[in-house]
Design a protein around this motif. Structure first.
Motif, mmCIF file in Angstrom:
data_model
loop_
_atom_site.group_PDB
_atom_site.id
_atom_site.type_symbol
_atom_site.label_atom_id
_atom_site.label_comp_id
_atom_site.label_asym_id
_atom_site.label_seq_id
_atom_site.Cartn_x
_atom_site.Cartn_y
_atom_site.Cartn_z
ATOM 1 N N PHE A 17 0.723 -1.127 -0.185
ATOM 2 C CA PHE A 17 0.041 -0.098 -0.055
ATOM 3 C C PHE A 17 0.557 1.391 -0.202
ATOM 4 O O PHE A 17 1.490 1.563 0.901
ATOM 5 C CB PHE A 17 -0.390 -0.017 1.356
ATOM 6 C CG PHE A 17 -2.146 -1.293 1.349
ATOM 7 C CD1 PHE A 17 -2.687 -1.151 0.591
ATOM 8 C CD2 PHE A 17 -2.074 -1.689 1.931
ATOM 9 C CE1 PHE A 17 -4.352 -2.222 0.832
ATOM 10 C CE2 PHE A 17 -2.626 -3.502 2.470
ATOM 11 C CZ PHE A 17 -3.868 -3.375 1.612
ATOM 12 N N VAL A 20 4.123 1.368 2.164
ATOM 13 C CA VAL A 20 5.019 -0.328 3.010
ATOM 14 C C VAL A 20 4.018 -1.430 2.292
ATOM 15 O O VAL A 20 2.902 -1.600 1.428
ATOM 16 C CB VAL A 20 3.018 -0.050 3.490
ATOM 17 C CG1 VAL A 20 2.836 -0.711 4.755
ATOM 18 C CG2 VAL A 20 2.617 1.723 4.799
ATOM 19 N N ALA A 22 3.246 -4.658 2.828
ATOM 20 C CA ALA A 22 1.960 -5.528 3.864
ATOM 21 C C ALA A 22 2.767 -6.849 3.698
ATOM 22 O O ALA A 22 2.526 -7.210 4.955
ATOM 23 C CB ALA A 22 0.805 -4.887 3.878
ATOM 24 N N PRO A 41 2.923 -8.398 16.070
ATOM 25 C CA PRO A 41 1.896 -7.038 16.461
ATOM 26 C C PRO A 41 1.238 -6.449 14.971
ATOM 27 O O PRO A 41 1.271 -6.765 13.922
ATOM 28 C CB PRO A 41 3.276 -6.397 16.670
ATOM 29 C CG PRO A 41 5.104 -7.065 15.004
ATOM 30 C CD PRO A 41 3.773 -8.699 15.449
ATOM 31 N N SER A 42 0.769 -5.260 15.918
ATOM 32 C CA SER A 42 -0.066 -4.254 15.384
ATOM 33 C C SER A 42 0.518 -4.003 14.151
ATOM 34 O O SER A 42 1.852 -3.834 13.809
ATOM 35 C CB SER A 42 -0.358 -3.472 15.681
ATOM 36 O OG SER A 42 -1.373 -2.452 14.964
ATOM 37 N N GLY A 43 0.475 -3.963 12.858
ATOM 38 C CA GLY A 43 0.547 -3.919 11.566
ATOM 39 C C GLY A 43 1.631 -4.618 10.537
ATOM 40 O O GLY A 43 2.130 -4.382 9.743
ATOM 41 N N CYS A 44 1.534 -6.087 10.833
ATOM 42 C CA CYS A 44 2.781 -6.942 10.986
ATOM 43 C C CYS A 44 2.406 -7.670 9.430
ATOM 44 O O CYS A 44 3.229 -8.121 8.429
ATOM 45 C CB CYS A 44 2.975 -7.871 11.248
ATOM 46 S SG CYS A 44 1.612 -9.051 11.599
ATOM 47 N N GLY A 45 0.797 -6.940 8.653
ATOM 48 C CA GLY A 45 0.492 -7.850 7.409
ATOM 49 C C GLY A 45 -0.750 -8.812 7.749
ATOM 50 O O GLY A 45 -1.363 -9.507 6.854
ATOM 51 N N LYS A 46 -1.096 -9.039 9.153
ATOM 52 C CA LYS A 46 -2.002 -10.712 9.078
ATOM 53 C C LYS A 46 -3.333 -10.240 8.659
ATOM 54 O O LYS A 46 -4.289 -11.086 8.069
ATOM 55 C CB LYS A 46 -2.694 -10.643 10.997
ATOM 56 C CG LYS A 46 -1.114 -10.826 11.939
ATOM 57 C CD LYS A 46 -1.520 -11.019 13.435
ATOM 58 C CE LYS A 46 -2.211 -9.099 14.436
ATOM 59 N NZ LYS A 46 -1.087 -8.085 13.656
ATOM 60 N N THR A 47 -3.104 -9.132 8.709
ATOM 61 C CA THR A 47 -5.356 -9.437 8.382
ATOM 62 C C THR A 47 -4.905 -9.347 6.948
ATOM 63 O O THR A 47 -6.275 -9.191 6.240
ATOM 64 C CB THR A 47 -5.651 -7.923 9.167
ATOM 65 O OG1 THR A 47 -5.496 -7.779 9.910
ATOM 66 C CG2 THR A 47 -7.227 -7.687 7.990
ATOM 67 N N THR A 48 -4.334 -8.224 5.962
ATOM 68 C CA THR A 48 -4.115 -8.294 4.918
ATOM 69 C C THR A 48 -3.685 -9.515 4.665
ATOM 70 O O THR A 48 -4.261 -9.587 3.245
ATOM 71 C CB THR A 48 -2.857 -7.546 4.326
ATOM 72 O OG1 THR A 48 -2.725 -6.100 5.101
ATOM 73 C CG2 THR A 48 -2.802 -7.307 2.876
ATOM 74 N N GLU A 163 -9.204 -12.325 14.705
ATOM 75 C CA GLU A 163 -8.782 -11.656 16.236
ATOM 76 C C GLU A 163 -10.511 -12.141 17.026
ATOM 77 O O GLU A 163 -11.197 -11.113 17.598
ATOM 78 C CB GLU A 163 -8.928 -10.315 16.519
ATOM 79 C CG GLU A 163 -7.799 -9.574 16.202
ATOM 80 C CD GLU A 163 -7.020 -9.667 16.858
ATOM 81 O OE1 GLU A 163 -6.866 -10.340 18.237
ATOM 82 O OE2 GLU A 163 -5.142 -8.821 16.637
HETATM 83 P P1 ATP Z 1 -3.364 -5.470 13.406
HETATM 84 O O1 ATP Z 1 -3.523 -6.111 14.075
HETATM 85 O O2 ATP Z 1 -3.613 -3.716 13.872
HETATM 86 O O3 ATP Z 1 -4.962 -5.382 12.533
HETATM 87 P P2 ATP Z 1 -2.434 -6.455 11.187
HETATM 88 O O4 ATP Z 1 -0.897 -7.564 11.595
HETATM 89 O O5 ATP Z 1 -3.011 -7.296 10.494
HETATM 90 O O6 ATP Z 1 -2.397 -5.032 12.408
HETATM 91 P P3 ATP Z 1 -3.044 -5.386 8.496
HETATM 92 O O7 ATP Z 1 -3.838 -5.305 8.409
HETATM 93 O O8 ATP Z 1 -2.711 -6.968 7.124
HETATM 94 O O9 ATP Z 1 -1.885 -5.231 9.421
HETATM 95 O O10 ATP Z 1 -1.566 -4.059 7.515
HETATM 96 C C1 ATP Z 1 -0.195 -4.394 7.159
HETATM 97 C C2 ATP Z 1 0.288 -2.926 7.071
HETATM 98 O O11 ATP Z 1 -0.436 -2.677 5.971
HETATM 99 C C3 ATP Z 1 -0.072 -1.665 7.461
HETATM 100 O O12 ATP Z 1 1.453 -0.635 8.169
HETATM 101 C C4 ATP Z 1 -1.597 -1.006 7.317
HETATM 102 O O13 ATP Z 1 -1.375 0.411 7.882
HETATM 103 C C5 ATP Z 1 -1.435 -0.611 5.584
HETATM 104 N N1 ATP Z 1 -2.292 -1.449 5.104
HETATM 105 C C6 ATP Z 1 -3.049 -2.361 5.404
HETATM 106 N N2 ATP Z 1 -4.450 -2.280 5.026
HETATM 107 C C7 ATP Z 1 -4.350 -0.850 3.990
HETATM 108 C C8 ATP Z 1 -5.194 0.046 2.906
HETATM 109 N N3 ATP Z 1 -6.028 -0.496 2.704
HETATM 110 N N4 ATP Z 1 -4.379 1.226 2.772
HETATM 111 C C9 ATP Z 1 -3.519 1.758 2.893
HETATM 112 N N5 ATP Z 1 -2.854 0.450 3.969
HETATM 113 C C10 ATP Z 1 -3.252 -0.386 4.749
#
Ligand code: ATP
Length: 351
Positions: A17, A20, A22, A41-48, A163
């Motif tokens: 993104f 970043v 992801a 940890p938060s932001g590591c890319g799990k949700t993506t 989660e």
């Molecule tokens: P959390 O536990 O906080 O949900 P995560 O591990 O699930 O975090 P992701 O949501 O996958 O992390 O995000 C990974 C990175 O990609 C982060 O830096 C996030 O800001 C960025 N990101 C995710 N989706 C988008 C988007 N649609 N637009 C811009 N950046 C994004």
């Protein structure tokens, strides 16, 4: 337990993104009937990664196959994959039964079959007596069960849970963890759970992938992750440990501010070693076998054990005290010695 056949094959998947990354060249395989956790940890890319599997996000590159079939061209609603969201929004005006059956109604499943399948699933999650209740009359744990029932009633091959327990308080969380594990065995669906909670991942999953800034740092069983972390990141993220950067020389580990001590030859290429608190024993100062001396900084009583922080030169060590019985716990500033077995030091090879 996992049956062994690969169900989902993620190969070299990347997604950025803007600046970043992801997901950065992620490859992993999830086996049939496995309970798999994506931890980081938060932001590591799990949700993506979860959204890529579910079809709400397309990767920039890489492939994803389910049972050998390319998943990427298939729209989310046609995939044999169901995603249970973090906020498991239930329809407030519908009864539990209608909430659970909603997806089947949309799929035009015959009414009798819907009734049977919803009935079965409600029995599985222990909510038969709540079938006519509205969501607002349910507890958090019960609402969670409704959301789960709604996800499994469609019999997906793969259930993705983002989660799933984060909205629950600590006690119910523990109960729901056991419930989730039981359910997964009972319904025979492959589960992939995303969590930032290492205890949750460790207690639920058959295998765990630890993610850090879009990269899989280690993929292993919970026990292997705990006992044999490869990197400082994983050793630090999973459980407590004393991490000592340093160098290996002639069978010894040399770390700043700590007297050299014996380590196994496997630490030859290591950049640090980790000592788990339960491998470190507190002994009276100056006693035989004491490897280092230090002062007690703090003692945290945890019920079945106490965690003791000990300053040794410039480093802070952790020792777990068990079976202290009626003995008084060590006092702050008390001088003490620490000892551990030669093979207790786990070599770490990466940052
Ligand atoms: P959390 O536990 O906080 O949900 P995560 O591990 O699930 O975090 P992701 O949501 O996958 O992390 O995000 C990974 C990175 O990609 C982060 O830096 C996030 O800001 C960025 N990101 C995710 N989706 C988008 C988007 N649609 N637009 C811009 N950046 C994004």
């Amino acid at each position: 337990m996992a049956s062994g056949d690969v169900l989902l094959d993620i190969h070299s998947v990347s997604r950025s993104f803007g600046d970043v990354r992801a997901l950065d060249d992620v490859s992993l395989q999830i086996r049939e009937n496995e309970f798999f956790a994506l931890l980081g940890p938060s932001g590591c890319g799990k949700t993506t990664l979860l959204r890529v599997i579910a079809g709400f996000e397309q990767p920039d590159s890489g492939t994803v196959t389910l049972d050998g079939q390319d998943l990427l061209p298939i729209p989310p609603e046609k995939r044999a994959v169901n995603l249970m969201f973090q906020s498991y929004a239930l329809f407030p005006h519908m009864t539990v039964e209608r909430n659970v059956g909603y997806g089947l109604v949309c799929d035009k499943v015959p009414r009798d079959e819907i009734r049977t399948r919803v009935g079965e699933v409600l029995a599985t999650v222990g909510l038969t007596d709540k079938r006519d209740a509205l969501p607002k009359t349910l507890s958090g744990g019960q609402r969670q069960r409704v959301a789960l029932a709604r996800a499994i009633v469609k019999r997906p091959r793969l259930l993705l849970l983002d989660e799933p327990l984060s909205a629950l308080d600590r006690k119910i969380r523990g109960e729901m963890q056991m419930e989730l594990k039981r359910l997964q065995h009972e319904v025979g669906i492959t589960f992939v759970v995303v969590t930032h909670d290492q205890d949750e991942a460790m207690s639920l999953a058959d295998r765990v992938a630890v993610l850090d800034r879009g990269v899989v740092r280690q993929l292993a069983s919970p026990m292997d992750l705990y006992r044999r972390p490869r990197s400082i990141f994983v050793a630090d993220f999973i459980g407590n440990s004393t991490i000592l950067r340093g160098t290996y020389g002639h069978g010894q580990w040399m770390a700043d501010g700590v007297p050299p001590f014996a380590v196994a030859d496997s630490a030859r290429e290591a950049i640090a070693i980790a000592l788990r608190p339960e491998a470190v024993t507190l002994v009276p100062e100056g006693s035989e076998g004491s490897r280092v001396r230090g002062e007690v900084v703090e003692v945290f009583f945890q019920g079945d054990h106490a965690l003791c922080q000990v300053r040794v030169g410039g480093e802070m060590f952790l020792a777990a005290l068990r079976d202290h019985g009626d003995h008084a716990l060590p006092r702050r500033d008390e001088a003490c010695g620490l000892t551990w077995a030669d093979d207790a030091a786990v070599p770490l090879f990466e940052e």
